[in-house]
Scaffold this motif. Structure first.
Motif, PDB file in Angstrom:
ATOM      1  N   ILE A  72       0.844  -1.210   0.000  1.00 31.49           N
ATOM      2  CA  ILE A  72       0.000   0.000   0.000  1.00 31.49           C
ATOM      3  C   ILE A  72       0.875   1.255   0.000  1.00 31.49           C
ATOM      4  CG2 ILE A  72      -1.787   1.297   1.259  1.00 31.49           C
ATOM      5  CD1 ILE A  72      -2.738  -1.315   2.512  1.00 31.49           C
ATOM      6  N   TYR A  73       2.097   1.111   0.526  1.00 35.33           N
ATOM      7  CA  TYR A  73       2.912   2.305   0.822  1.00 35.33           C
ATOM      8  C   TYR A  73       3.811   2.741  -0.333  1.00 35.33           C
ATOM      9  CZ  TYR A  73       1.363   1.255   5.527  1.00 35.33           C
ATOM     10  OH  TYR A  73       0.586   1.005   6.620  1.00 35.33           O
ATOM     11  N   ASP A  74       3.220   3.372  -1.344  1.00 39.86           N
ATOM     12  CA  ASP A  74       4.049   4.155  -2.264  1.00 39.86           C
ATOM     13  C   ASP A  74       3.880   5.614  -1.835  1.00 39.86           C
ATOM     14  OD1 ASP A  74       1.477   4.690  -3.089  1.00 39.86           O
ATOM     15  OD2 ASP A  74       1.898   4.501  -5.218  1.00 39.86           O
TER      16      ASP A  74
ATOM     17  N   GLU B 227     -10.692   9.700  14.620  1.00 36.79           N
ATOM     18  CA  GLU B 227     -11.013   8.311  15.007  1.00 36.79           C
ATOM     19  C   GLU B 227      -9.760   7.456  15.230  1.00 36.79           C
ATOM     20  OE1 GLU B 227     -12.087   9.807  12.211  1.00 36.79           O
ATOM     21  OE2 GLU B 227     -14.241   9.478  11.906  1.00 36.79           O
ATOM     22  N   TYR B 228      -8.658   7.807  14.545  1.00 40.60           N
ATOM     23  CA  TYR B 228      -7.445   6.978  14.619  1.00 40.60           C
ATOM     24  C   TYR B 228      -6.611   7.441  15.819  1.00 40.60           C
ATOM     25  CZ  TYR B 228      -3.677   3.981  12.871  1.00 40.60           C
ATOM     26  OH  TYR B 228      -2.722   2.985  12.732  1.00 40.60           O
ATOM     27  N   TYR B 229      -6.979   6.884  16.991  1.00 40.71           N
ATOM     28  CA  TYR B 229      -6.413   7.326  18.271  1.00 40.71           C
ATOM     29  C   TYR B 229      -4.954   6.901  18.451  1.00 40.71           C
ATOM     30  CZ  TYR B 229      -7.360   2.461  18.925  1.00 40.71           C
ATOM     31  OH  TYR B 229      -7.351   1.124  18.722  1.00 40.71           O
TER      32      TYR B 229
ATOM     33  N   LEU C 296       7.675   1.477  16.415  1.00 41.38           N
ATOM     34  CA  LEU C 296       6.556   2.212  17.008  1.00 41.38           C
ATOM     35  C   LEU C 296       5.266   2.011  16.232  1.00 41.38           C
ATOM     36  CD1 LEU C 296       8.552   5.516  17.688  1.00 41.38           C
ATOM     37  CD2 LEU C 296       8.290   3.546  19.197  1.00 41.38           C
ATOM     38  N   GLY C 297       4.217   2.656  16.750  1.00 45.49           N
ATOM     39  CA  GLY C 297       2.977   2.832  15.983  1.00 45.49           C
ATOM     40  C   GLY C 297       2.200   1.583  15.650  1.00 45.49           C
ATOM     41  N   SER C 298       2.335   0.513  16.424  1.00 44.31           N
ATOM     42  CA  SER C 298       1.568  -0.713  16.159  1.00 44.31           C
ATOM     43  C   SER C 298       1.945  -1.375  14.832  1.00 44.31           C
ATOM     44  CB  SER C 298       0.059  -0.402  16.173  1.00 44.31           C
ATOM     45  OG  SER C 298      -0.683  -1.567  15.993  1.00 44.31           O
TER      46      SER C 298
ATOM     47  N   GLY D 141       1.622  -5.020  14.781  1.00 45.36           N
ATOM     48  CA  GLY D 141       0.254  -5.538  14.635  1.00 45.36           C
ATOM     49  C   GLY D 141      -0.083  -5.926  13.211  1.00 45.36           C
ATOM     50  N   ASN D 142       0.681  -5.437  12.236  1.00 45.21           N
ATOM     51  CA  ASN D 142       0.397  -5.802  10.849  1.00 45.21           C
ATOM     52  C   ASN D 142       0.946  -7.190  10.498  1.00 45.21           C
ATOM     53  OD1 ASN D 142       0.737  -2.350  10.004  1.00 45.21           O
ATOM     54  ND2 ASN D 142      -1.171  -3.486  10.064  1.00 45.21           N
ATOM     55  N   ALA D 143       1.586  -7.833  11.466  1.00 41.81           N
ATOM     56  CA  ALA D 143       2.079  -9.202  11.248  1.00 41.81           C
ATOM     57  C   ALA D 143       1.203 -10.186  12.024  1.00 41.81           C
ATOM     58  CB  ALA D 143       3.517  -9.311  11.732  1.00 41.81           C
TER      59      ALA D 143
ATOM     60  N   ALA E 176     -11.922   3.377  14.319  1.00 41.80           N
ATOM     61  CA  ALA E 176     -10.561   3.791  13.949  1.00 41.80           C
ATOM     62  C   ALA E 176     -10.216   3.360  12.521  1.00 41.80           C
ATOM     63  CB  ALA E 176      -9.548   3.220  14.932  1.00 41.80           C
ATOM     64  N   TYR E 177     -10.873   2.295  12.050  1.00 45.90           N
ATOM     65  CA  TYR E 177     -10.570   1.772  10.699  1.00 45.90           C
ATOM     66  C   TYR E 177     -11.732   2.029   9.737  1.00 45.90           C
ATOM     67  CZ  TYR E 177      -6.447  -0.185  12.829  1.00 45.90           C
ATOM     68  OH  TYR E 177      -5.234  -0.317  13.471  1.00 45.90           O
ATOM     69  N   ASN E 178     -12.697   2.843  10.157  1.00 49.36           N
ATOM     70  CA  ASN E 178     -13.837   3.204   9.299  1.00 49.36           C
ATOM     71  C   ASN E 178     -14.143   4.685   9.540  1.00 49.36           C
ATOM     72  OD1 ASN E 178     -15.072   0.589   8.006  1.00 49.36           O
ATOM     73  ND2 ASN E 178     -14.436   0.042  10.078  1.00 49.36           N
TER      74      ASN E 178
ATOM     75  N   THR F  34      -6.412  -7.350   2.375  1.00 55.18           N
ATOM     76  CA  THR F  34      -5.376  -6.323   2.189  1.00 55.18           C
ATOM     77  C   THR F  34      -4.600  -5.961   3.464  1.00 55.18           C
ATOM     78  OG1 THR F  34      -7.133  -4.679   2.392  1.00 55.18           O
ATOM     79  CG2 THR F  34      -6.411  -5.223   0.162  1.00 55.18           C
ATOM     80  N   GLU F  35      -5.155  -6.270   4.632  1.00 58.31           N
ATOM     81  CA  GLU F  35      -4.403  -5.900   5.851  1.00 58.31           C
ATOM     82  C   GLU F  35      -4.947  -6.644   7.070  1.00 58.31           C
ATOM     83  OE1 GLU F  35      -2.560  -1.702   7.319  1.00 58.31           O
ATOM     84  OE2 GLU F  35      -4.730  -1.892   7.558  1.00 58.31           O
ATOM     85  N   TYR F  36      -4.037  -6.863   8.002  1.00 58.63           N
ATOM     86  CA  TYR F  36      -4.350  -7.512   9.267  1.00 58.63           C
ATOM     87  C   TYR F  36      -3.739  -6.620  10.342  1.00 58.63           C
ATOM     88  CZ  TYR F  36      -4.140 -11.504  12.571  1.00 58.63           C
ATOM     89  OH  TYR F  36      -4.285 -12.358  13.628  1.00 58.63           O
ATOM     90  N   SER F  37      -4.550  -6.134  11.290  1.00 56.79           N
ATOM     91  CA  SER F  37      -4.028  -5.235  12.336  1.00 56.79           C
ATOM     92  C   SER F  37      -4.359  -5.834  13.700  1.00 56.79           C
ATOM     93  CB  SER F  37      -4.665  -3.843  12.216  1.00 56.79           C
ATOM     94  OG  SER F  37      -4.391  -3.257  10.979  1.00 56.79           O
ATOM     95  N   LEU F  38      -3.406  -6.597  14.210  1.00 55.61           N
ATOM     96  CA  LEU F  38      -3.641  -7.363  15.441  1.00 55.61           C
ATOM     97  C   LEU F  38      -3.593  -6.482  16.683  1.00 55.61           C
ATOM     98  CD1 LEU F  38      -3.986 -10.219  16.658  1.00 55.61           C
ATOM     99  CD2 LEU F  38      -1.495 -10.433  16.658  1.00 55.61           C
TER     100      LEU F  38
HETATM  101  C1  AVI Z   1       0.799   1.077   9.902  1.00 57.49           C
HETATM  102  N1  AVI Z   1      -0.226   0.309  10.632  1.00 57.49           N
HETATM  103  C2  AVI Z   1       0.199   0.091  12.007  1.00 57.49           C
HETATM  104  C3  AVI Z   1      -1.597   0.855  10.527  1.00 57.49           C
HETATM  105  C4  AVI Z   1      -2.592  -0.021  11.335  1.00 57.49           C
HETATM  106  O1  AVI Z   1      -3.269   0.544  12.182  1.00 57.49           O
HETATM  107  O2  AVI Z   1      -2.645  -1.217  11.099  1.00 57.49           O
HETATM  108  C5  AVI Z   1      -2.049   0.966   9.092  1.00 57.49           C
HETATM  109  C6  AVI Z   1      -3.487   1.393   8.959  1.00 57.49           C
HETATM  110  N2  AVI Z   1      -4.400   0.738   8.309  1.00 57.49           N
HETATM  111  C7  AVI Z   1      -5.551   1.389   8.397  1.00 57.49           C
HETATM  112  N3  AVI Z   1      -5.389   2.433   9.144  1.00 57.49           N
HETATM  113  C8  AVI Z   1      -4.079   2.490   9.515  1.00 57.49           C
END
Ligand code: AVI
Length: 334
Positions: free
Chosen positions: A42-44, A59-61, A168-170, A173-175, A213-215, A289-293
């Motif tokens: 996703i990160y370009d 919302e993204y605390y 940092l920044g969780s 959690g993406n693993a 936070a994700y919507n 597309t993503e997993y945020s544990l």
């Molecule tokens: C980079 N990562 C820690 C973010 C997360 O919360 O998983 C990426 C993100 N995806 C949606 N919002 C933020």
């Protein structure tokens, strides 16, 4: 302030990430029964900017919590470490804004630090150096443009150095759990006994708060995920129509993660020039597309123990939404 960066070349590291990885990950991921694309793609430049905007959303605390933690606990973090000369190595540094809060404090307390940000994106590295140049602090910056694991391999050549790794920044959690364990184990392997890791975890909490936070109401998170399709169009000659996909991201109570998808809104076929292949999508078929544990305190404890670290101290914000955990490499064998 002295600032520069190095791009790891194939001579430095054989497995350097290339555009080829992007094309082959897309080919593999979209050929699967259950389609999926690794979230790192996703990160370009556009993805970096969308993520930066996410971090500013009400919302993204997560980002604000981590700033609060650093402001509130920076003194305790310094006091918990028993060294005064460090390489501060940041994995996935982005614009380095959060690390700067700590770096400034390290300098104020008389610590001697070199900042080594590692980021896969050269554009992000240039931006980081620009930002530090505009508002300089008295520090040497030796950036590395590479994937985390490649950067770590390269760093492992510097034996005898004292290191504080910031993750940092969780990002952890993406693993998935097993990937996180393998990664931290590998990280521990390139560090020296007595080195530190400061790692951020998003904690399990009220499900509505997580889902919000994700919507977000401005749909930036949806655009962030849809950037994957636009990036495939831009770089690999795809003909995705992003309007034919809907972003869906929800907390799964069984896995403890926000699981994110792009769901096809109709039966259709998409052609991608590199690798010269067509991919068919059924109506309502998802691409993962993503997993945020999200973690609990005991998950964090277990992870540290299993990967050869001992927890020095934990720092949380007042609502206990987020936790930065300071780990020390124990003296056991690598
Ligand atoms: C980079 N990562 C820690 C973010 C997360 O919360 O998983 C990426 C993100 N995806 C949606 N919002 C933020």
């Amino acid at each position: 302030m002295k600032a520069g960066y190095k791009i790891l070349s194939p001579q430095d590291i054989k497995t350097r990430g290339t555009d080829h990885d992007f094309a082959s990950d897309i080919l593999i991921g979209l050929s699967r029964d259950k389609k999926s694309i690794p979230c790192r793609h996703i990160y370009d430049k556009e993805g970096d900017e969308l993520f930066r905007r996410i971090t500013e959303l009400p919302e993204y605390y997560l980002t604000r919590c981590e700033y609060d933690i650093f402001q509130q606990h920076k003194d305790n973090i310094v006091k918990s470490m028993d060294k005064d000369r460090f390489n501060v190595i940041e994995l996935g540094a982005g614009d380095g804004k959060k690390a700067k809060v700590l770096l400034k404090h390290f300098l104020d307390t008389g610590m001697d630090v070199t900042y080594i940000p590692i980021d896969i994106s050269e554009a992000a590295m240039k931006n980081l150096i620009n930002k530090f140049t505009k508002d300089p602090i008295d520090i040497t910056i030796e950036g590395i443009v590479a994937e985390y694991s490649e950067g770590l391999k390269w760093l492992s050549r510097a034996e005898g150095e004292r290191n504080l790794v910031l993750f940092l920044g969780s990002n952890i959690g993406n693993a998935h759990e097993n990937e996180a364990r393998a990664f931290l184990h590998k990280l521990r392997g390139v560090l020296n006994p007595g080195d530190y890791l400061l790692i951020g975890f998003d904690l399990k909490k009220d499900i509505d708060t997580l889902n919000k936070a994700y919507n977000d109401s401005e749909n930036i998170t949806a655009q962030f995920h849809l950037n994957l399709l636009r990036r495939i169009n831009r770089e690999l000659g795809g003909n995705f129509n992003p309007d034919q996909f809907k972003y869906y991201g929800r907390y799964n109570v069984l896995t403890g993660a926000i699981e994110s998808y792009l769901v096809s809104l109709k039966d259709h076929i998409v052609y991608i020039n590199t690798p010269n292949r067509s991919f068919s999508f059924k109506k309502w078929e998802p691409i993962h597309t993503e997993y945020s544990l999200k973690y609990t305190d005991s998950d964090i404890k277990k992870l540290a123990e299993e990967t050869g670290f001992e927890i020095t101290s934990n720092y949380t914000d007042s609502r206990k939404y987020f936790q930065d955990s300071l780990w020390r490499v124990n003296n056991g064998t690598k």
